[in-house]
Scaffold this motif. Structure first.
Motif, PDB file in Angstrom:
ATOM      1  N   ARG A 192      12.729   1.298   4.506  1.00  0.00           N
ATOM      2  CA  ARG A 192      12.988   1.361   3.063  1.00  0.00           C
ATOM      3  C   ARG A 192      11.684   1.573   2.297  1.00  0.00           C
ATOM      4  N   VAL A 193      10.977   2.617   2.650  1.00  0.00           N
ATOM      5  CA  VAL A 193       9.630   2.822   2.131  1.00  0.00           C
ATOM      6  C   VAL A 193       9.624   2.979   0.613  1.00  0.00           C
ATOM      7  N   VAL A 194      10.600   3.697   0.070  1.00  0.00           N
ATOM      8  CA  VAL A 194      10.620   3.893  -1.380  1.00  0.00           C
ATOM      9  C   VAL A 194      10.780   2.550  -2.091  1.00  0.00           C
ATOM     10  N   ASP A 195      11.726   1.727  -1.629  1.00  0.00           N
ATOM     11  CA  ASP A 195      11.941   0.416  -2.253  1.00  0.00           C
ATOM     12  C   ASP A 195      10.694  -0.451  -2.151  1.00  0.00           C
ATOM     13  N   GLU A 196      10.049  -0.423  -1.000  1.00  0.00           N
ATOM     14  CA  GLU A 196       8.837  -1.215  -0.821  1.00  0.00           C
ATOM     15  C   GLU A 196       7.718  -0.703  -1.727  1.00  0.00           C
ATOM     16  N   ALA A 197       7.642   0.615  -1.882  1.00  0.00           N
ATOM     17  CA  ALA A 197       6.611   1.181  -2.753  1.00  0.00           C
ATOM     18  C   ALA A 197       6.858   0.792  -4.205  1.00  0.00           C
ATOM     19  N   VAL A 198       8.123   0.843  -4.640  1.00  0.00           N
ATOM     20  CA  VAL A 198       8.458   0.422  -6.001  1.00  0.00           C
ATOM     21  C   VAL A 198       8.058  -1.031  -6.208  1.00  0.00           C
ATOM     22  N   ALA A 199       8.417  -1.897  -5.254  1.00  0.00           N
ATOM     23  CA  ALA A 199       8.118  -3.327  -5.383  1.00  0.00           C
ATOM     24  C   ALA A 199       6.617  -3.575  -5.405  1.00  0.00           C
ATOM     25  N   ALA A 200       5.873  -2.882  -4.552  1.00  0.00           N
ATOM     26  CA  ALA A 200       4.429  -3.084  -4.492  1.00  0.00           C
ATOM     27  C   ALA A 200       3.745  -2.625  -5.781  1.00  0.00           C
ATOM     28  N   LEU A 201       4.156  -1.480  -6.293  1.00  0.00           N
ATOM     29  CA  LEU A 201       3.550  -0.972  -7.520  1.00  0.00           C
ATOM     30  C   LEU A 201       3.958  -1.816  -8.720  1.00  0.00           C
ATOM     31  N   ARG A 202       5.202  -2.288  -8.741  1.00  0.00           N
ATOM     32  CA  ARG A 202       5.641  -3.156  -9.835  1.00  0.00           C
ATOM     33  C   ARG A 202       4.795  -4.441  -9.858  1.00  0.00           C
ATOM     34  N   ARG A 203       4.593  -5.034  -8.671  1.00  0.00           N
ATOM     35  CA  ARG A 203       3.769  -6.247  -8.604  1.00  0.00           C
ATOM     36  C   ARG A 203       2.359  -5.977  -9.098  1.00  0.00           C
ATOM     37  N   ALA A 204       1.814  -4.836  -8.717  1.00  0.00           N
ATOM     38  CA  ALA A 204       0.442  -4.508  -9.122  1.00  0.00           C
ATOM     39  C   ALA A 204       0.333  -4.315 -10.628  1.00  0.00           C
ATOM     40  N   ILE A 205       1.358  -3.716 -11.236  1.00  0.00           N
ATOM     41  CA  ILE A 205       1.353  -3.522 -12.691  1.00  0.00           C
ATOM     42  C   ILE A 205       1.481  -4.860 -13.404  1.00  0.00           C
ATOM     43  N   LEU A 206       2.425  -5.685 -12.953  1.00  0.00           N
ATOM     44  CA  LEU A 206       2.665  -6.946 -13.646  1.00  0.00           C
ATOM     45  C   LEU A 206       1.531  -7.942 -13.436  1.00  0.00           C
ATOM     46  N   SER A 207       0.812  -7.822 -12.318  1.00  0.00           N
ATOM     47  CA  SER A 207      -0.325  -8.711 -12.084  1.00  0.00           C
ATOM     48  C   SER A 207      -1.582  -8.246 -12.800  1.00  0.00           C
ATOM     49  N   GLY A 208      -1.568  -6.990 -13.268  1.00  0.00           N
ATOM     50  CA  GLY A 208      -2.753  -6.451 -13.926  1.00  0.00           C
ATOM     51  C   GLY A 208      -3.696  -5.725 -12.995  1.00  0.00           C
ATOM     52  N   ASP A 209      -3.365  -5.666 -11.683  1.00  0.00           N
ATOM     53  CA  ASP A 209      -4.212  -4.906 -10.764  1.00  0.00           C
ATOM     54  C   ASP A 209      -4.180  -3.418 -11.094  1.00  0.00           C
ATOM     55  N   LEU A 210      -3.032  -2.954 -11.545  1.00  0.00           N
ATOM     56  CA  LEU A 210      -2.943  -1.617 -12.131  1.00  0.00           C
ATOM     57  C   LEU A 210      -2.862  -1.818 -13.635  1.00  0.00           C
ATOM     58  N   ARG A 211      -3.888  -1.403 -14.331  1.00  0.00           N
ATOM     59  CA  ARG A 211      -4.069  -1.776 -15.730  1.00  0.00           C
ATOM     60  C   ARG A 211      -3.328  -0.830 -16.669  1.00  0.00           C
ATOM     61  N   PRO A 212      -2.968  -1.307 -17.874  1.00  0.00           N
ATOM     62  CA  PRO A 212      -2.344  -0.426 -18.874  1.00  0.00           C
ATOM     63  C   PRO A 212      -3.209   0.803 -19.124  1.00  0.00           C
ATOM     64  N   GLY A 213      -2.566   1.965 -19.098  1.00  0.00           N
ATOM     65  CA  GLY A 213      -3.282   3.213 -19.305  1.00  0.00           C
ATOM     66  C   GLY A 213      -3.862   3.815 -18.049  1.00  0.00           C
ATOM     67  N   GLN A 214      -3.831   3.087 -16.926  1.00  0.00           N
ATOM     68  CA  GLN A 214      -4.404   3.609 -15.686  1.00  0.00           C
ATOM     69  C   GLN A 214      -3.511   4.685 -15.096  1.00  0.00           C
ATOM     70  N   LYS A 215      -4.117   5.754 -14.636  1.00  0.00           N
ATOM     71  CA  LYS A 215      -3.366   6.876 -14.063  1.00  0.00           C
ATOM     72  C   LYS A 215      -2.760   6.468 -12.729  1.00  0.00           C
ATOM     73  N   LEU A 216      -1.493   6.792 -12.525  1.00  0.00           N
ATOM     74  CA  LEU A 216      -0.818   6.535 -11.260  1.00  0.00           C
ATOM     75  C   LEU A 216      -0.894   7.800 -10.411  1.00  0.00           C
ATOM     76  N   SER A 217      -2.002   7.956  -9.730  1.00  0.00           N
ATOM     77  CA  SER A 217      -2.236   9.126  -8.893  1.00  0.00           C
ATOM     78  C   SER A 217      -1.444   8.994  -7.604  1.00  0.00           C
ATOM     79  N   VAL A 218      -0.498   9.889  -7.385  1.00  0.00           N
ATOM     80  CA  VAL A 218       0.333   9.814  -6.187  1.00  0.00           C
ATOM     81  C   VAL A 218      -0.507   9.908  -4.913  1.00  0.00           C
ATOM     82  N   PRO A 219      -1.451  10.859  -4.796  1.00  0.00           N
ATOM     83  CA  PRO A 219      -2.263  10.909  -3.569  1.00  0.00           C
ATOM     84  C   PRO A 219      -3.054   9.621  -3.327  1.00  0.00           C
ATOM     85  N   ALA A 220      -3.663   9.072  -4.378  1.00  0.00           N
ATOM     86  CA  ALA A 220      -4.459   7.852  -4.209  1.00  0.00           C
ATOM     87  C   ALA A 220      -3.579   6.664  -3.845  1.00  0.00           C
ATOM     88  N   LEU A 221      -2.425   6.545  -4.481  1.00  0.00           N
ATOM     89  CA  LEU A 221      -1.526   5.436  -4.189  1.00  0.00           C
ATOM     90  C   LEU A 221      -0.949   5.549  -2.781  1.00  0.00           C
TER      91      LEU A 221
END
Length: 217
Positions: free
Chosen positions: A14-43
């Motif tokens: 379930r890679v897509v679901d896991e990716a959504v959950a991981a990125l959501r956690r990173a956004i809500l924790s502030g590890d991915l900051r407001p305004g930060q670019k979500l680069s698909v290759p880097a992620l």
């Protein structure tokens, strides 16, 4: 390069679901900051998966309102201003108040014990000044009531607001005074649900959300 520790390398299930959950956690924790670019290759590199599931995950987060399209930068983490946060809380009041009423009137008996367990954990988080623990138990408490209200449409509407509500709440959860007050307010909601008092449950939830709205503002 993606900073922070909340982006684990993912397995194949379930890679897509896991990716959504991981990125959501990173956004809500502030590890991915407001305004930060979500680069698909880097992620994709950071998560250890191909680009396709990450691209789908970014689209899902955009649908949730946790990410937005920027004309010059592509998809970036959403920035929630005071006006947007206030509007979200304004919308929450009637919805969650009614959900609490319905939960008091319709939910199975086990909900009261479930809420008590959540609030016991939340009390520990407040006592040891655990901001992340409070933030997590807050989300679980509200989600448990919404899931038990017996109205699929109300549950769906609240779920659609969940990510943006979390963004609106993240900075206020850092205030120790808010945590103490919110715990007491949660206990009042849970007490009304325990006694099957729909009027009191709705009033307590509306009062809690109005107080949260004032503290956010």
């Amino acid at each position: 390069m993606i900073e922070g520790d909340s982006l684990p390398v993912l397995g194949a299930v379930r890679v897509v679901d896991e990716a959504v959950a991981a990125l959501r956690r990173a956004i809500l924790s502030g590890d991915l900051r407001p305004g930060q670019k979500l680069s698909v290759p880097a992620l994709a590199l950071r998560l250890g998966v191909s680009r396709s599931p990450v691209r789908e995950a970014v689209l899902a987060l955009t649908a949730e309102g946790l990410a937005v399209e920027s004309p010059r930068r592509g998809v970036v983490v959403a920035e929630l201003g005071p006006k947007e946060a206030d509007q979200i809380h304004e919308a929450r009041g009637p919805l969650e108040g009614f959900a609490a009423r319905l939960a008091a009137e319709r939910a199975p008996a086990g909900l009261a014990a479930q809420l008590d367990a959540i609030l016991a954990e939340q009390a520990t988080a407040v006592a040891v000044d655990d901001e992340d623990g409070f933030f997590r138990t807050n989300a679980v408490f509200h989600a448990a009531i919404a899931a038990s209200c017996g109205n699929a449409e109300i549950h769906r509407l609240l779920a659609s607001l969940e990510g943006r509500m979390a963004l609106a709440l993240r900075h206020v959860a850092a205030q120790p005074g808010h945590r103490d007050s919110a715990l007491a307010e949660h206990r009042a909601v849970a007490a009304a649900i325990r006694t099957r008092d729909g009027d009191a449950a709705e009033a307590a939830m509306r009062a809690h959300l109005a107080a949260t709205r004032r503290r956010v503002g």
